[in-house]
Design a protein around this motif. Structure first.
Motif, PDB file in Angstrom:
ATOM      1  N   VAL A  11       0.781  -1.207  -0.105  1.00 15.03           N
ATOM      2  CA  VAL A  11       0.079  -0.086   0.121  1.00 15.03           C
ATOM      3  C   VAL A  11       0.816   1.134   0.069  1.00 15.03           C
ATOM      4  CG1 VAL A  11      -0.084  -0.035   2.450  1.00 15.03           C
ATOM      5  CG2 VAL A  11      -2.075   1.050   1.103  1.00 15.03           C
ATOM      6  N   ASN A  12       0.528   2.260  -0.919  1.00 15.72           N
ATOM      7  CA  ASN A  12       1.125   3.562  -0.795  1.00 15.72           C
ATOM      8  C   ASN A  12       0.485   4.487   0.166  1.00 15.72           C
ATOM      9  OD1 ASN A  12       3.476   3.130  -2.797  1.00 15.72           O
ATOM     10  ND2 ASN A  12       1.810   3.602  -4.471  1.00 15.72           N
ATOM     11  N   TYR A  13       1.173   5.234   0.765  1.00 18.38           N
ATOM     12  CA  TYR A  13       0.531   5.872   1.759  1.00 18.38           C
ATOM     13  C   TYR A  13       1.004   7.269   2.066  1.00 18.38           C
ATOM     14  CZ  TYR A  13       4.338   5.409   4.735  1.00 18.38           C
ATOM     15  OH  TYR A  13       5.898   5.505   5.455  1.00 18.38           O
ATOM     16  N   LYS A  14       0.115   8.167   2.412  1.00 21.16           N
ATOM     17  CA  LYS A  14       0.402   9.648   2.781  1.00 21.16           C
ATOM     18  C   LYS A  14       0.053   9.970   4.157  1.00 21.16           C
ATOM     19  CE  LYS A  14      -0.463  14.133   1.130  1.00 21.16           C
ATOM     20  NZ  LYS A  14      -0.937  15.004   0.039  1.00 21.16           N
ATOM     21  N   LEU A  15       0.751  10.191   5.180  1.00 21.49           N
ATOM     22  CA  LEU A  15       0.439  10.426   6.470  1.00 21.49           C
ATOM     23  C   LEU A  15       0.274  12.049   6.742  1.00 21.49           C
ATOM     24  CD1 LEU A  15      -0.022   9.616   9.376  1.00 21.49           C
ATOM     25  CD2 LEU A  15       2.573   9.272   9.789  1.00 21.49           C
ATOM     26  N   SER A  16      -0.673  12.452   7.253  1.00 19.36           N
ATOM     27  CA  SER A  16      -0.706  13.915   7.897  1.00 19.36           C
ATOM     28  C   SER A  16      -1.541  13.747   9.243  1.00 19.36           C
ATOM     29  CB  SER A  16      -1.680  14.390   6.905  1.00 19.36           C
ATOM     30  OG  SER A  16      -1.159  14.488   5.534  1.00 19.36           O
ATOM     31  N   ASP A  17      -1.334  14.829   9.646  1.00 15.81           N
ATOM     32  CA  ASP A  17      -1.840  15.412  10.986  1.00 15.81           C
ATOM     33  C   ASP A  17      -3.502  15.665  10.486  1.00 15.81           C
ATOM     34  OD1 ASP A  17      -2.057  18.021  10.227  1.00 15.81           O
ATOM     35  OD2 ASP A  17      -0.500  18.363  11.821  1.00 15.81           O
ATOM     36  N   ALA A  18      -4.280  15.876  11.598  1.00 16.34           N
ATOM     37  CA  ALA A  18      -5.794  15.888  11.388  1.00 16.34           C
ATOM     38  C   ALA A  18      -6.092  17.422  10.534  1.00 16.34           C
ATOM     39  CB  ALA A  18      -6.580  15.952  12.639  1.00 16.34           C
ATOM     40  N   GLN A  19      -4.999  18.316  10.760  1.00 21.99           N
ATOM     41  CA  GLN A  19      -4.999  19.443   9.842  1.00 21.99           C
ATOM     42  C   GLN A  19      -4.517  19.438   8.397  1.00 21.99           C
ATOM     43  OE1 GLN A  19      -3.873  19.504  13.290  1.00 21.99           O
ATOM     44  NE2 GLN A  19      -6.000  19.689  13.793  1.00 21.99           N
ATOM     45  N   ASN A  20      -4.077  18.273   8.148  1.00 27.45           N
ATOM     46  CA  ASN A  20      -3.622  17.984   6.874  1.00 27.45           C
ATOM     47  C   ASN A  20      -2.013  18.495   6.638  1.00 27.45           C
ATOM     48  OD1 ASN A  20      -4.989  16.313   5.183  1.00 27.45           O
ATOM     49  ND2 ASN A  20      -6.329  17.691   4.381  1.00 27.45           N
ATOM     50  N   ASN A  21      -1.542  18.432   7.779  1.00 25.54           N
ATOM     51  CA  ASN A  21      -0.110  18.784   7.594  1.00 25.54           C
ATOM     52  C   ASN A  21       0.783  17.663   7.276  1.00 25.54           C
ATOM     53  OD1 ASN A  21      -0.285  21.790   8.229  1.00 25.54           O
ATOM     54  ND2 ASN A  21      -0.577  21.215  10.430  1.00 25.54           N
ATOM     55  N   LEU A  22       1.588  17.537   6.225  1.00 27.69           N
ATOM     56  CA  LEU A  22       2.080  16.519   5.614  1.00 27.69           C
ATOM     57  C   LEU A  22       3.280  16.012   6.842  1.00 27.69           C
ATOM     58  CD1 LEU A  22       2.635  14.048   3.567  1.00 27.69           C
ATOM     59  CD2 LEU A  22       4.283  15.619   2.599  1.00 27.69           C
TER      60      LEU A  22
END
Length: 179
Positions: A11-22
């Motif tokens: 799985v490719n993933y992008k992890l951010s916080d709840a405010q969408n900060n990468l």
């Protein structure tokens, strides 16, 4: 093939916080053994269970289902002379959170000043709600050996080093328990 217990999922993933900060984005797929082997967060497994290659979703995982709430009891201030030298911010040490605890914690040096060091035993993502953008790139049946060992072997998986078998750089970090 559908994602189910004892399948290997890429799985490719992008992890951010709840405010969408990468926070982090995969350059190569995360590869894990699906089915409760603690190779990824349970909420990720739950979101992907029964899905197939090509499926994508975004999920939010609260701290209690990720890396826990931030615990101020896991922050210690120690004299620098009690720690290895040279001491730098970012260094990590294993120790117990208190004198009568047999449980060990990894402490990270977060600050050094006035002869003292601040050591934080919290996971760097503790206390943070996390948003994962997930895209399944491959699903395959796990080998008997992978199931027996509880993790993925081979490309992007775990290698058992025999003799001079070095494997690919970084492979031994790919499919390790998060808890």
């Amino acid at each position: 093939m559908k994602i189910a217990k004892n399948t290997v999922v890429s799985v490719n993933y992008k992890l951010s916080d709840a405010q969408n900060n990468l926070i982090e984005q995969s350059s190569e797929p995360m590869v894990y053994l699906h089915g409760g082997y603690h190779n990824t967060l349970p909420k990720i497994e739950e979101a992907l269970d029964g899905k197939e290659t090509g499926y994508s979703t975004t999920i939010q995982v609260e701290p209690e289902d990720a890396f826990g709430e931030y615990d101020s009891e896991l922050v210690k201030i120690e004299p620098v002379e009690r720690l290895p030298q040279p001491l730098e911010v970012g260094m990590q040490f294993e120790g117990s959170p208190d004198d009568d605890s047999e449980e060990s914690v990894i402490f990270t040096v977060t600050e050094v000043a006035d002869g003292k060091a601040v050591l934080d035993g919290n996971h760097p993502l503790a206390g943070i709600a996390l948003r994962f953008e997930l895209a399944v790139t491959e699903v395959r049946a796990a080998s008997e050996e992978e199931v027996a060992h509880g993790h993925v072997h081979g490309a992007h998986g775990h290698h058992h080093h025999h003799d001079d078998d070095e494997g690919e750089a970084g492979d031994h970090f790919r499919s390790q328990p998060l808890n």
